[in-house]
Design a protein around this motif. Structure first.
Motif, PDB file in Angstrom:
ATOM      1  N   GLY A 192      -1.157  18.583   8.168  1.00 32.11           N
ATOM      2  CA  GLY A 192      -0.045  17.977   7.447  1.00 32.11           C
ATOM      3  C   GLY A 192       0.788  19.010   6.714  1.00 32.11           C
ATOM      4  N   ALA A 193       0.124  19.987   6.095  1.00 33.35           N
ATOM      5  CA  ALA A 193       0.849  21.024   5.366  1.00 33.35           C
ATOM      6  C   ALA A 193       1.697  21.875   6.304  1.00 33.35           C
ATOM      7  CB  ALA A 193      -0.136  21.898   4.598  1.00 33.35           C
ATOM      8  N   ASP A 194       1.113  22.273   7.417  1.00 30.24           N
ATOM      9  CA  ASP A 194       1.869  23.080   8.385  1.00 30.24           C
ATOM     10  C   ASP A 194       3.097  22.328   8.891  1.00 30.24           C
ATOM     11  OD1 ASP A 194       0.542  25.553   8.554  1.00 30.24           O
ATOM     12  OD2 ASP A 194      -1.018  24.715   9.837  1.00 30.24           O
ATOM     13  N   ARG A 195       2.898  21.066   9.260  1.00 30.45           N
ATOM     14  CA  ARG A 195       4.008  20.293   9.807  1.00 30.45           C
ATOM     15  C   ARG A 195       5.070  20.015   8.750  1.00 30.45           C
ATOM     16  NH1 ARG A 195       7.800  19.302  11.764  1.00 30.45           N
ATOM     17  NH2 ARG A 195       8.453  17.570  13.106  1.00 30.45           N
ATOM     18  N   LYS A 202       0.859  -1.184   0.000  1.00 34.28           N
ATOM     19  CA  LYS A 202       0.000   0.000   0.000  1.00 34.28           C
ATOM     20  C   LYS A 202       0.896   1.235   0.000  1.00 34.28           C
ATOM     21  CE  LYS A 202      -4.298  -1.429   2.288  1.00 34.28           C
ATOM     22  NZ  LYS A 202      -5.152  -1.219   3.483  1.00 34.28           N
ATOM     23  N   MET A 203       0.740   2.055  -1.028  1.00 34.80           N
ATOM     24  CA  MET A 203       1.593   3.218  -1.216  1.00 34.80           C
ATOM     25  C   MET A 203       0.810   4.498  -0.930  1.00 34.80           C
ATOM     26  SD  MET A 203       4.100   1.321  -2.170  1.00 34.80           S
ATOM     27  CE  MET A 203       5.351   2.551  -2.519  1.00 34.80           C
ATOM     28  N   LEU A 204       1.494   5.453  -0.329  1.00 33.11           N
ATOM     29  CA  LEU A 204       0.849   6.729  -0.018  1.00 33.11           C
ATOM     30  C   LEU A 204       0.360   7.418  -1.280  1.00 33.11           C
ATOM     31  CD1 LEU A 204       0.252   8.772   2.314  1.00 33.11           C
ATOM     32  CD2 LEU A 204       2.404   9.880   1.702  1.00 33.11           C
ATOM     33  N   TYR A 205       1.191   7.410  -2.349  1.00 28.50           N
ATOM     34  CA  TYR A 205       0.830   8.183  -3.533  1.00 28.50           C
ATOM     35  C   TYR A 205      -0.396   7.618  -4.237  1.00 28.50           C
ATOM     36  CZ  TYR A 205       3.638   4.576  -5.939  1.00 28.50           C
ATOM     37  OH  TYR A 205       4.153   3.394  -6.402  1.00 28.50           O
ATOM     38  N   ASP A 206      -0.580   6.284  -4.251  1.00 27.33           N
ATOM     39  CA  ASP A 206      -1.782   5.720  -4.865  1.00 27.33           C
ATOM     40  C   ASP A 206      -3.027   6.204  -4.145  1.00 27.33           C
ATOM     41  OD1 ASP A 206      -0.740   4.051  -6.954  1.00 27.33           O
ATOM     42  OD2 ASP A 206      -0.067   2.632  -5.439  1.00 27.33           O
ATOM     43  N   THR A 209       5.401   6.660   4.085  1.00 26.92           N
ATOM     44  CA  THR A 209       5.535   6.328   2.675  1.00 26.92           C
ATOM     45  C   THR A 209       4.716   5.120   2.244  1.00 26.92           C
ATOM     46  OG1 THR A 209       7.731   7.317   2.572  1.00 26.92           O
ATOM     47  CG2 THR A 209       7.227   5.638   0.926  1.00 26.92           C
ATOM     48  N   ALA A 210       4.789   4.000   2.980  1.00 33.43           N
ATOM     49  CA  ALA A 210       4.177   2.773   2.457  1.00 33.43           C
ATOM     50  C   ALA A 210       4.106   1.689   3.514  1.00 33.43           C
ATOM     51  CB  ALA A 210       4.989   2.257   1.269  1.00 33.43           C
ATOM     52  N   LEU A 211       3.264   0.698   3.235  1.00 31.12           N
ATOM     53  CA  LEU A 211       3.241  -0.574   3.955  1.00 31.12           C
ATOM     54  C   LEU A 211       3.703  -1.669   3.006  1.00 31.12           C
ATOM     55  CD1 LEU A 211      -0.195  -0.365   5.800  1.00 31.12           C
ATOM     56  CD2 LEU A 211       2.064  -0.205   6.843  1.00 31.12           C
ATOM     57  N   ASP A 212       4.497  -2.595   3.522  1.00 29.41           N
ATOM     58  CA  ASP A 212       5.005  -3.706   2.724  1.00 29.41           C
ATOM     59  C   ASP A 212       3.877  -4.584   2.183  1.00 29.41           C
ATOM     60  OD1 ASP A 212       7.601  -3.005   3.148  1.00 29.41           O
ATOM     61  OD2 ASP A 212       8.207  -4.884   4.070  1.00 29.41           O
ATOM     62  N   ARG A 258      -5.011   5.986  10.286  1.00 32.16           N
ATOM     63  CA  ARG A 258      -4.702   4.902  11.215  1.00 32.16           C
ATOM     64  C   ARG A 258      -3.299   4.333  11.007  1.00 32.16           C
ATOM     65  NH1 ARG A 258      -8.546   1.827   9.587  1.00 32.16           N
ATOM     66  NH2 ARG A 258      -7.251   0.447   8.311  1.00 32.16           N
ATOM     67  N   GLU A 259      -2.859   4.224   9.756  1.00 30.93           N
ATOM     68  CA  GLU A 259      -1.653   3.446   9.477  1.00 30.93           C
ATOM     69  C   GLU A 259      -0.539   4.208   8.766  1.00 30.93           C
ATOM     70  OE1 GLU A 259      -2.199  -0.660   8.333  1.00 30.93           O
ATOM     71  OE2 GLU A 259      -4.380  -0.457   8.576  1.00 30.93           O
ATOM     72  N   LEU A 260      -0.825   5.363   8.199  1.00 36.01           N
ATOM     73  CA  LEU A 260       0.211   6.075   7.452  1.00 36.01           C
ATOM     74  C   LEU A 260       0.407   7.513   7.928  1.00 36.01           C
ATOM     75  CD1 LEU A 260      -0.382   4.900   3.743  1.00 36.01           C
ATOM     76  CD2 LEU A 260       1.395   4.145   5.333  1.00 36.01           C
ATOM     77  N   THR A 261      -0.042   7.834   9.140  1.00 34.73           N
ATOM     78  CA  THR A 261       0.072   9.200   9.645  1.00 34.73           C
ATOM     79  C   THR A 261       0.830   9.206  10.964  1.00 34.73           C
ATOM     80  OG1 THR A 261      -2.039   9.772   8.606  1.00 34.73           O
ATOM     81  CG2 THR A 261      -1.200  11.291  10.267  1.00 34.73           C
ATOM     82  N   SER A 262       1.802  10.096  11.069  1.00 33.99           N
ATOM     83  CA  SER A 262       2.588  10.218  12.294  1.00 33.99           C
ATOM     84  C   SER A 262       1.786  10.957  13.360  1.00 33.99           C
ATOM     85  CB  SER A 262       3.887  10.969  12.010  1.00 33.99           C
ATOM     86  OG  SER A 262       3.622  12.347  11.777  1.00 33.99           O
TER      87      SER A 262
END
Length: 642
Positions: free
Chosen positions: A479-482, A310-314, A358-361, A347-351
């Motif tokens: 996200g933009a601010d950070r 699973k990719m962030l850009y997709d 970036t991604a999950l394997d 849930r899974e791709l945000t700090s």
């Protein structure tokens, strides 16, 4: 010229990797002596930091070592979520025999293609001009000056017999290269020079022909016609007619061009191509029916069996595509995809502070897709009420023959259900997600890429605007601010990646590429659309002007992928083709047109037109390869007619 046998060996083994599905246990050497990657911040490079191969990061030190020791370079480029990259590591880079050969005869460089897209793109192009199919891991032999000699993708470690023919493995390929270099070093150099010239020509395709092809509506019509011919009438999406074999990708660039053209002329036909594709993807296995979000691509025609990474850009781009579809036609399916995909990202791709990973394997505990698939017993244990289990089995296609590896199901959602049944299915999903969380989980690539974060900022802002969900817009703004705090340089530019090396705090690294600037400007402009907050437009203008200063070619037009701050490769390329992400030039054009419309600044529009015209000959030859630029052309032509 390199001996024909060597070239044949490499080509055969590139083909062989497609017919042998490899599985292996995870690496066992995490306490082994570290190599030169130990201080890197890329999770992918750190994964290789304890290999017995004496890996070096890309840089002048590695090439100086190769030159001083009279060695060739072995370059391996991949990424953290790549299944076959993991396989080749376990089989070959953890192999003491192969590592000894590599260390004795080569200087070995490992590249994270997401950190160094310039390096990966140049050498992937070199592989393609050699007549081979691309893919990762990219395996390339180079001279000490960085010129490409020969290469491939995944190679198994030892020779294999397939179809009655013995195909050489990686160890044999290495020995063949060593032998040719020892016997005919002058042929190696001649081949490298030729490959460099061929690669340079491929990357500069048609750029000297500006003015000989007019950037007009005929280019758009040709692309739309070609996309219509590429459309799969049985399962939707796009591929090679009539068989439509092989992988099928979401292709947001295709969908966005068709959405724009359908809106322009109110075409029911084109809109149906988009809607049926979005429906097929949302109901197929490429979409995670339990946890939300899209996997990388479908390995076959029907969208059932995905490649599970699973990719962030997709997910970022598909949020935009589904948001546009929902604004035109507010179907519950589109709303559900938008809400669930946004929730998956949260849930899974945000700090913790709002940046996007970036991604999950694809793999879990060394097995592709293990975290996502189900057997009957697992489903029955998770859903204990008989009536709920019957509904789940019907709605998610868990009946008859299994659809993955002959023993499990990938959940799909192709069966019609009532509104009440859909509501109940939504209530069951958290139970299944909780069960999944108890399984081995895919590894997370926790680096933060500026360009991909820009795309996700745009995706969340567009989804929030379409759904009238202020929380999604606020997540985009956070996200933009950070991101701007993390990656903006004191000189007003951008860094490419934000990540932490072992024992260190996260910091920004590597000068920003063209798409770092263009994609974050796109995100900020989409935030401005959603909020009308002037600060997003002001910052977008600042970064767009910084991009013009660093990347614009004042002589020919268009934008280089790298700036003067980057390493000098044997070519400075202009990224033009829209692949899994929009090219930097496509996104630059779209941004310039939006900025011109928002500010009235005509100079931006003229720069966009100049860039489109530069690439018009390439568009004429490869209409569907530059759909982002064609969308820009469509916007510009529409503005002229008003």
């Amino acid at each position: 010229m390199v001996e024909g046998r060597l070239v044949r060996i490499i080509c055969l083994m590139t083909i062989a990797c497609l017919v042998q599905h490899a599985t292996a246990d995870p690496p066992e050497n995490q306490n082994a002596k570290s190599n030169h990657l130990a201080g890197e911040s890329s999770p992918y490079l750190l994964q290789h930091a304890h290999n017995p191969v004496d890996w070096h990061p890309w840089g002048p030190e590695a090439f100086a070592k190769a030159k001083a020791e009279g060695k060739l370079v072995f370059l391996s480029s991949g990424y953290h979520a790549c299944h076959w990259c993991h396989v080749m590591e376990r089989e070959s880079f953890e192999n003491a025999k192969i590592a000894a050969i590599l260390n004795q005869h080569f200087v070995c460089i490992k590249v994270d293609r997401e950190e160094r897209p310039d390096v990966d793109h140049v050498y992937m192009t070199a592989l393609l001009v050699m007549g081979q199919d691309g893919g990762w891991p990219l395996s390339m032999f180079l001279t000490a000056e960085g010129k490409p000699i020969a290469g491939g993708t995944y190679w198994p470690p030892e020779d294999r017999e397939i179809g009655g023919e013995t195909l050489p493995g990686f160890a044999t390929i290495l020995q063949a290269v060593i032998n040719v270099n020892a016997k005919s070093p002058e042929n190696i150099e001649q081949t490298a020079t030729l490959r460099s010239q061929q690669t340079r020509r491929a990357l500069q395709l048609n750029l000297g022909l500006q003015g000989k092809v007019d950037a007009n509506r005929e280019l758009i019509d040709a692309a739309v016609t070609q996309l219509t011919e590429m459309f799969d009438p049985l399962h939707s999406g796009f591929g090679r007619a009539p068989e439509f074999r092989g992988p099928k990708f979401p292709n947001p660039a295709y969908l966005q061009l068709l959405q724009a053209e359908a809106a322009r002329n109110d075409s029911a036909q084109l809109q149906s191509l988009v809607d049926s594709t979005l429906e097929s993807m949302a109901q197929g296995g490429i979409y995670d029916q339990v946890g939300g979000g899209f996997h990388r691509y479908s390995t076959e025609r029907t969208w059932t069996v995905p490649h599970f990474e699973k990719m962030l850009y997709d997910n970022a781009q598909l949020l935009e595509v589904y948001a546009a579809a929902y604004r035109r036609n507010p179907r519950p399916l589109y709303r559900r995809v938008l809400e669930e995909t946004a929730e998956f990202v949260a849930r899974e791709l945000t700090s913790a502070d709002g940046l996007f990973y970036t991604a999950l394997d694809a793999d879990s505990a060394g097995i592709e897709g293990r975290s996502y698939v189900w057997n009957e017993g697992e489903l029955a244990a998770a859903i204990t009420r008989p009536e709920d289990l019957a509904l789940a089995q019907h709605a998610w296609g868990v009946s008859g023959s299994t659809n993955f590896e002959d023993e499990t199901w990938i959940l799909t959602a192709r069966q019609p259900v009532s509104d009440a049944e859909q509501t109940r299915l939504q209530e069951l999903k958290p139970k299944l997600l909780a069960v999944r969380k108890q399984r081995p989980q895919p590894n997370l690539d926790s680096k933060v890429l500026t360009s991909w974060n820009g795309l996700m900022i745009a995706g969340l802002a567009a989804a929030g605007q379409a759904l009238d969900d202020r929380k999604l817009v606020e997540r985009a703004a956070q996200g933009a601010d950070r991101l701007l705090t993390a990656v903006k340089s004191d000189a007003g530019g951008l860094f490419h990646v934000y990540a932490a090396a072992p024992g260190e705090s996260a910091r920004a690294r590597l000068p920003g590429y063209l798409d770092d600037y263009t994609h974050i400007v796109h995100g900020l402009l989409t935030l401005h659309d959603a909020t009308q907050d002037q600060r997003w437009l002001t910052t977008a203008l600042e970064l767009n002007n910084a991009m013009l200063e660093r990347f614009h070619d004042a002589d020919q037009g268009g934008f280089y992928f790298t700036s003067e701050e980057h390493d000098t490769l044997f070519i400075r390329m202009k990224d033009q083709h829209d692949g899994v992400q929009p090219s930097g030039n496509s996104q630059a054009v779209l941004n310039l047109l939006r900025l011109s419309a928002k500010t009235g600044e005509e100079r931006y529009r003229m720069l966009a037109r100049q860039t489109i015209q530069l690439f018009a000959p390439t568009i004429a030859q490869q209409p569907t390869g530059l759909c982002g630029l064609l969308r820009g052309l469509l916007i510009d032509l529409e503005s002229r007619s008003k």
